[in-house]
Design an enzyme around this catalytic site. Structure first.
Site, short mmCIF file in Angstrom:
data_model
loop_
_atom_site.label_atom_id
_atom_site.label_comp_id
_atom_site.label_asym_id
_atom_site.label_seq_id
_atom_site.Cartn_x
_atom_site.Cartn_y
_atom_site.Cartn_z
N ASP A 168 -19.62 -34.54 58.62
CA ASP A 168 -19.59 -34.81 57.19
C ASP A 168 -21.00 -34.65 56.61
O ASP A 168 -21.96 -35.18 57.16
CB ASP A 168 -19.07 -36.24 56.96
N ASP B 294 -23.62 -29.10 53.47
CA ASP B 294 -23.82 -29.61 52.12
C ASP B 294 -25.10 -29.01 51.53
O ASP B 294 -26.19 -29.54 51.72
CB ASP B 294 -23.88 -31.14 52.12
N HIS C 115 -20.41 -41.75 46.18
CA HIS C 115 -20.45 -42.41 47.49
C HIS C 115 -20.74 -43.90 47.29
O HIS C 115 -21.40 -44.29 46.33
CB HIS C 115 -21.52 -41.79 48.37
N ALA D 281 -15.31 -43.83 53.65
CA ALA D 281 -16.40 -44.26 54.53
C ALA D 281 -16.75 -45.73 54.30
O ALA D 281 -16.59 -46.56 55.18
CB ALA D 281 -17.63 -43.38 54.32
#
Length: 283
Positions: A82, A104, A179, A231
């Site tokens: 990830d 990313d 996030h 997460a």
């Protein structure tokens, strides 16, 4: 069974209008909890580790945990990097045996993001390993990943060009998620999601799933999201389970006992999110 890649299960999710839950795991108990939940729900599942988690013990440590769990499971299991922060880390994950890799490059310019994403796709293609990339910036902060500030939502036409030029297998998009946990209810730009779905053929990914109301996640899935990342809420669930056990048993010194309490909380959470994603009985 053997670890699999995300290509087939995400395509099936796209065709069936459901999503696959992707869960960030940070210890053996979290791995056991996610697998146990997936088995009970008969659901495919994606295990994930971020760069800072990898730093803690190494790609091989986390991969070994998940490989053992997958070998004992009857449901499809993916091991996914990830927010891969560099080409080098992506290469290390590929060599280690990860079956799905995210690169990313969203903090780079559009052209530089295309360049690094295409390089990872070209590297992974001979092995059949799927590649996820990100366009736009998901806000907030998770581990060492700072989402940045400002208007960084994914532009639909840029998304179309990005996918065509890179050949990525899936695309994480920015539509207002962040996030970590939200201070208020997140306002998702679902119309933008629909516009992206119209012009992009590959499965779309929603990051920052922790804290989004289930109804909003399900609407996003109805509009084309095929993978939902969780997460922070796994960390909260595990910590809550351990803390509650130790409150009731302050003299307990056996980690197996209080870690099992954390495991059970994570398992309960994962089962709930598998239902939200609609991937139960899709193994």
């Amino acid at each position: 069974m053997e670890l699999i890649t995300t290509k087939n299960i995400l395509k099936k999710a796209q065709e069936g209008h459901y999503a696959i839950g992707a869960f960030n795991v940070e210890n053996m108990e979290m791995v056991m909890a996610v697998i146990s939940a997936a088995e009970e729900m008969n659901a495919p599942v994606i295990m994930q580790t971020t760069p800072s988690t990898v730093k803690y013990a190494g790609l091989d440590y986390f991969l070994a945990n998940v490989k053992v769990a997958a070998s004992r499971a009857s449901v499809p299991v993916v091991m996914h990097l990830d927010h891969g922060s560099s080409f080098d880390l992506a290469a290390q994950a590929l060599r280690a045996g990860y079956t799905s890799i995210m690169i990313d490059g969203s903090h780079e310019s559009f052209e530089d993001n295309i360049a690094v994403s295409k390089a990872v796709v070209d590297m992974c293609k001979p092995s059949g390993v799927a590649v996820e990339a990100e366009l736009g910036k998901v806000g907030g902060k998770e581990d060492d990943l700072d989402g940045g500030e400002g208007d960084a939502y994914t532009d639909p036409q840029e998304a179309r060009e990005f996918v065509e030029r890179t050949g990525v297998d899936s695309l994480a998009i920015a539509i207002g998620t962040a996030h970590g946990m939200y201070k208020g209810e997140p306002k998702l730009d679902l119309e933008r999601l629909s516009e992206i779905r119209e012009v992009v053929s590959v499965p779309l990914v929603l990051h920052g799933g922790s804290g989004i109301p289930d109804s909003k996640v399900q609407e996003a899935i109805n509009r084309g999201i095929c993978k939902v990342n969780y997460a922070t809420e796994l960390r909260i669930a595990f910590t809550h389970g351990v803390n509650e056990y130790l409150k009731s048993n302050p003299n307990e010194i056996d980690p197996k006992k209080y870690n099992k309490a954390g495991l059970e909380e994570v398992k309960k959470f994962v089962k709930e999110k598998i239902q939200v994603c609609g991937c139960q009985n899709k193994a």
